[in-house]
Design a protein around this motif. Structure first.
Motif, PDB file in Angstrom:
ATOM      1  N   GLU A 167       0.815  -1.216   0.000  1.00  0.00           N
ATOM      2  CA  GLU A 167       0.000   0.000   0.000  1.00  0.00           C
ATOM      3  C   GLU A 167       0.850   1.268   0.000  1.00  0.00           C
ATOM      4  O   GLU A 167       0.419   2.302  -0.532  1.00  0.00           O
ATOM      5  N   ARG A 168       2.026   1.230   0.585  1.00  0.00           N
ATOM      6  CA  ARG A 168       2.814   2.461   0.697  1.00  0.00           C
ATOM      7  C   ARG A 168       3.229   3.022  -0.657  1.00  0.00           C
ATOM      8  O   ARG A 168       3.588   4.198  -0.752  1.00  0.00           O
ATOM      9  N   TYR A 169       3.179   2.207  -1.715  1.00  0.00           N
ATOM     10  CA  TYR A 169       3.522   2.704  -3.049  1.00  0.00           C
ATOM     11  C   TYR A 169       2.311   3.244  -3.797  1.00  0.00           C
ATOM     12  O   TYR A 169       2.455   3.830  -4.865  1.00  0.00           O
ATOM     13  N   ARG A 170       1.135   3.057  -3.244  1.00  0.00           N
ATOM     14  CA  ARG A 170      -0.098   3.516  -3.903  1.00  0.00           C
ATOM     15  C   ARG A 170      -0.469   4.888  -3.325  1.00  0.00           C
ATOM     16  O   ARG A 170      -1.389   5.004  -2.506  1.00  0.00           O
ATOM     17  N   VAL A 171       0.239   5.899  -3.752  1.00  0.00           N
ATOM     18  CA  VAL A 171       0.090   7.214  -3.126  1.00  0.00           C
ATOM     19  C   VAL A 171      -1.111   7.981  -3.644  1.00  0.00           C
ATOM     20  O   VAL A 171      -1.558   8.935  -3.022  1.00  0.00           O
ATOM     21  N   GLY A 172      -1.632   7.618  -4.805  1.00  0.00           N
ATOM     22  CA  GLY A 172      -2.814   8.279  -5.333  1.00  0.00           C
ATOM     23  C   GLY A 172      -2.502   9.379  -6.331  1.00  0.00           C
ATOM     24  O   GLY A 172      -1.407   9.940  -6.363  1.00  0.00           O
ATOM     25  N   HIS A 173      -3.509   9.681  -7.144  1.00  0.00           N
ATOM     26  CA  HIS A 173      -3.340  10.606  -8.267  1.00  0.00           C
ATOM     27  C   HIS A 173      -2.904  11.996  -7.808  1.00  0.00           C
ATOM     28  O   HIS A 173      -2.016  12.609  -8.408  1.00  0.00           O
ATOM     29  N   GLU A 174      -3.506  12.511  -6.740  1.00  0.00           N
ATOM     30  CA  GLU A 174      -3.181  13.876  -6.318  1.00  0.00           C
ATOM     31  C   GLU A 174      -1.734  13.985  -5.856  1.00  0.00           C
ATOM     32  O   GLU A 174      -1.068  14.996  -6.104  1.00  0.00           O
ATOM     33  N   ALA A 175      -1.227  12.938  -5.201  1.00  0.00           N
ATOM     34  CA  ALA A 175       0.169  12.975  -4.741  1.00  0.00           C
ATOM     35  C   ALA A 175       1.153  12.959  -5.907  1.00  0.00           C
ATOM     36  O   ALA A 175       2.285  13.432  -5.777  1.00  0.00           O
ATOM     37  N   HIS A 176       0.715  12.434  -7.050  1.00  0.00           N
ATOM     38  CA  HIS A 176       1.603  12.413  -8.212  1.00  0.00           C
ATOM     39  C   HIS A 176       1.959  13.831  -8.677  1.00  0.00           C
ATOM     40  O   HIS A 176       3.017  14.043  -9.275  1.00  0.00           O
ATOM     41  N   PHE A 177       1.090  14.801  -8.398  1.00  0.00           N
ATOM     42  CA  PHE A 177       1.387  16.176  -8.817  1.00  0.00           C
ATOM     43  C   PHE A 177       2.611  16.716  -8.086  1.00  0.00           C
ATOM     44  O   PHE A 177       3.450  17.406  -8.670  1.00  0.00           O
ATOM     45  N   ALA A 178       2.714  16.417  -6.805  1.00  0.00           N
ATOM     46  CA  ALA A 178       3.905  16.847  -6.063  1.00  0.00           C
ATOM     47  C   ALA A 178       5.147  16.135  -6.583  1.00  0.00           C
ATOM     48  O   ALA A 178       6.234  16.728  -6.642  1.00  0.00           O
ATOM     49  N   GLN A 179       5.010  14.867  -6.968  1.00  0.00           N
ATOM     50  CA  GLN A 179       6.146  14.125  -7.497  1.00  0.00           C
ATOM     51  C   GLN A 179       6.628  14.728  -8.810  1.00  0.00           C
ATOM     52  O   GLN A 179       7.836  14.906  -9.037  1.00  0.00           O
ATOM     53  N   VAL A 180       5.696  15.045  -9.702  1.00  0.00           N
ATOM     54  CA  VAL A 180       6.068  15.688 -10.973  1.00  0.00           C
ATOM     55  C   VAL A 180       6.726  17.036 -10.697  1.00  0.00           C
ATOM     56  O   VAL A 180       7.746  17.387 -11.304  1.00  0.00           O
ATOM     57  N   THR A 181       6.144  17.803  -9.783  1.00  0.00           N
ATOM     58  CA  THR A 181       6.660  19.142  -9.487  1.00  0.00           C
ATOM     59  C   THR A 181       8.075  19.076  -8.928  1.00  0.00           C
ATOM     60  O   THR A 181       8.950  19.871  -9.309  1.00  0.00           O
ATOM     61  N   ASN A 182       8.316  18.143  -8.041  1.00  0.00           N
ATOM     62  CA  ASN A 182       9.669  17.994  -7.498  1.00  0.00           C
ATOM     63  C   ASN A 182      10.663  17.592  -8.581  1.00  0.00           C
ATOM     64  O   ASN A 182      11.816  18.056  -8.573  1.00  0.00           O
ATOM     65  N   GLN A 183      10.243  16.742  -9.507  1.00  0.00           N
ATOM     66  CA  GLN A 183      11.131  16.386 -10.608  1.00  0.00           C
ATOM     67  C   GLN A 183      11.441  17.619 -11.465  1.00  0.00           C
ATOM     68  O   GLN A 183      12.591  17.837 -11.873  1.00  0.00           O
ATOM     69  N   PHE A 184      10.428  18.418 -11.720  1.00  0.00           N
ATOM     70  CA  PHE A 184      10.592  19.656 -12.487  1.00  0.00           C
ATOM     71  C   PHE A 184      11.577  20.588 -11.793  1.00  0.00           C
ATOM     72  O   PHE A 184      12.496  21.128 -12.422  1.00  0.00           O
ATOM     73  N   PHE A 185      11.424  20.775 -10.487  1.00  0.00           N
ATOM     74  CA  PHE A 185      12.366  21.617  -9.747  1.00  0.00           C
ATOM     75  C   PHE A 185      13.788  21.069  -9.842  1.00  0.00           C
ATOM     76  O   PHE A 185      14.763  21.829  -9.916  1.00  0.00           O
ATOM     77  N   GLY A 186      13.917  19.746  -9.829  1.00  0.00           N
ATOM     78  CA  GLY A 186      15.240  19.150  -9.983  1.00  0.00           C
ATOM     79  C   GLY A 186      15.876  19.496 -11.312  1.00  0.00           C
ATOM     80  O   GLY A 186      17.086  19.780 -11.385  1.00  0.00           O
ATOM     81  N   TYR A 187      15.068  19.506 -12.370  1.00  0.00           N
ATOM     82  CA  TYR A 187      15.600  19.891 -13.685  1.00  0.00           C
ATOM     83  C   TYR A 187      16.012  21.363 -13.700  1.00  0.00           C
ATOM     84  O   TYR A 187      17.010  21.725 -14.337  1.00  0.00           O
TER      85      TYR A 187
END
Length: 421
Positions: free
Chosen positions: A365-385
């Motif tokens: 279950e800990r890997y099933r963070v949900g659709h809304e949490a994916h936005f923060a993941q994308v955003t953090n990747q963007f900031f990394g770039y």
């Protein structure tokens, strides 16, 4: 870059607010918002306020809101930040993206960037401008962060498990995806209202041009990881069709809160195309309302010479995505066991469940963070770039062009098949 400062431009969709569901290190808590005064802006402000006021892990955003019909020009002139966030209002989006990039601002925008094939040159020009200006324009592809998609990609690219992807045919595609969304969604028994313009396909886009962009992206990302796609040479459109979901006047009022007439909402598209000779088919569907106890569904199958790898999200899966492998012969099953054992180093807890003729990859279950949490993941990747521009993948921009070539040309093809201009 010492500090990231966000500018939200005309937030027409709640995706813009989801970027601010979390706080980020190195990002100013003061965000400038430029938009016309209206319901979309008010809804956006309410969402940010709720994030700030929630009891658990509240955010601490401060907003500087500027309203008026000349919001784009004022934003460019004021330049109160260095990252522009856009969502919704898809018809005008590419023009706003181009203006922001030309002003030397980074852009983080939700899909779709374009909904018409006529805007493909504008998209290409926008990406060229970003390169010339040394800024980044990034498309929010949340489905790359869904755990079943990540693991499906891993298995498809393991030659011992999957073999080689089959070429398939238009009648029996090697890759098939079905995406089903629902127009009416209830939150605590109350309809989640959609803006009236959502039902204007000239503004929002048809099914393939909108949510279908995720499917196109996943196929490219899965079959050809870290590779650039040349849409002029690598893609051949085959066939497409479109059809409406009928909405009554009462249903329109129920989902928008506004009186109106019934309409044929052209929100369904079927498309087939070949990507480097691999035949692919999508059915992108919108239905009125999910039956009680059900929800949106996603189905994705890749057919290889040794096995099929499938994501299913139906009744048997309790309407949450699950990953299955259907081995074509016993060695593939043994290779799967070895592959999943290796993956547990990165994803501890992964396991296998042997079923009748197929194997389910069980996911903690800990890997099933949900659709809304994916936005923060994308955003953090963007900031990394942004912090390390040399890490921005060379394939992202050409693959964005390829993605929108399929999504917009597929819509054109569906109109031609129906005898429409």
């Amino acid at each position: 870059m010492n500090e990231f400062r966000l500018i939200t431009l005309d937030p027409g969709h709640f995706h813009a607010a989801l970027i601010q569901k979390s706080m980020y290190e190195g990002v100013s808590n003061r965000v400038s918002v430029y938009a016309p005064l209206g319901p979309d802006l008010i809804e956006h402000l309410n969402r940010i306020a709720r994030f700030n006021l929630r009891a658990q892990n509240p955010t601490a955003w401060e907003l500087n809101v500027q309203t008026g019909p000349d919001f784009l020009e004022r934003m460019i002139a004021d330049a109160p930040g260095n990252i522009v966030v856009l969502s919704g209002r898809n018809r005008a989006k590419i023009g706003r993206i181009r203006a922001s990039l030309e002003a030397g601002l980074h852009v983080l925008a939700d899909k779709p960037w374009i909904i018409r094939s006529a805007d493909l040159p504008g998209l290409e020009a926008a990406l060229a401008t970003a390169t010339a200006k040394g800024v980044i324009g990034y498309d929010i592809m949340t489905e790359r962060f869904e755990i079943t998609s990540i693991l499906q990609r891993e298995l498809v690219n393991d030659a011992e498990v999957f073999g080689e992807v089959l070429p398939g045919s238009p009648q029996e595609p090697a890759v098939y995806m079905e995406s089903v969304h629902h127009i009416l969604k209830l939150v605590a028994g109350v309809p989640n209202l959609r803006p009236v313009w959502f039902f204007d396909v000239e503004e929002q886009g048809e099914a393939l041009a909108d949510v279908g962009t995720h499917l196109v992206d996943l196929v490219q990302w899965t079959l050809f990881p870290e590779q650039a796609i040349d849409y002029r040479a690598d893609i051949r459109m085959t066939a497409a069709s479109r059809w409406p979901t009928r909405m009554s006047a009462e249903q329109f009022r129920q989902v928008t809160g506004v009186a109106g007439e019934g309409l044929d909402y052209y929100c369904n598209t079927s498309v087939t195309y070949a990507l480097r000779g691999i035949h692919t088919k999508f059915d992108v569907l919108w239905r009125w309302e999910a039956p009680e106890g059900t929800g949106d569904t996603h189905y994705a199958v890749y057919r290889g010479s040794k096995a099929r790898v499938e994501v299913r999200q139906g009744e048997k899966e309790n309407y949450r995505p699950e990953l299955y492998v259907v081995p074509g012969h016993p060695p593939a099953a043994e290779a799967l066991r070895k592959k999943v054992a290796a993956l547990t180093e990165q994803y501890p807890g992964l396991a296998l469940e042997e079923l009748d003729g197929e194997i389910r990859v069980t996911i903690p279950e800990r890997y099933r963070v949900g659709h809304e949490a994916h936005f923060a993941q994308v955003t953090n990747q963007f900031f990394g770039y942004l912090q390390h521009p040399d890490t921005f993948p060379a394939w992202e921009n050409p693959n964005m062009l390829a993605k929108y070539y399929v999504s917009t040309m597929g819509v054109d093809l569906s109109h031609s098949a129906a005898g429409q201009d």
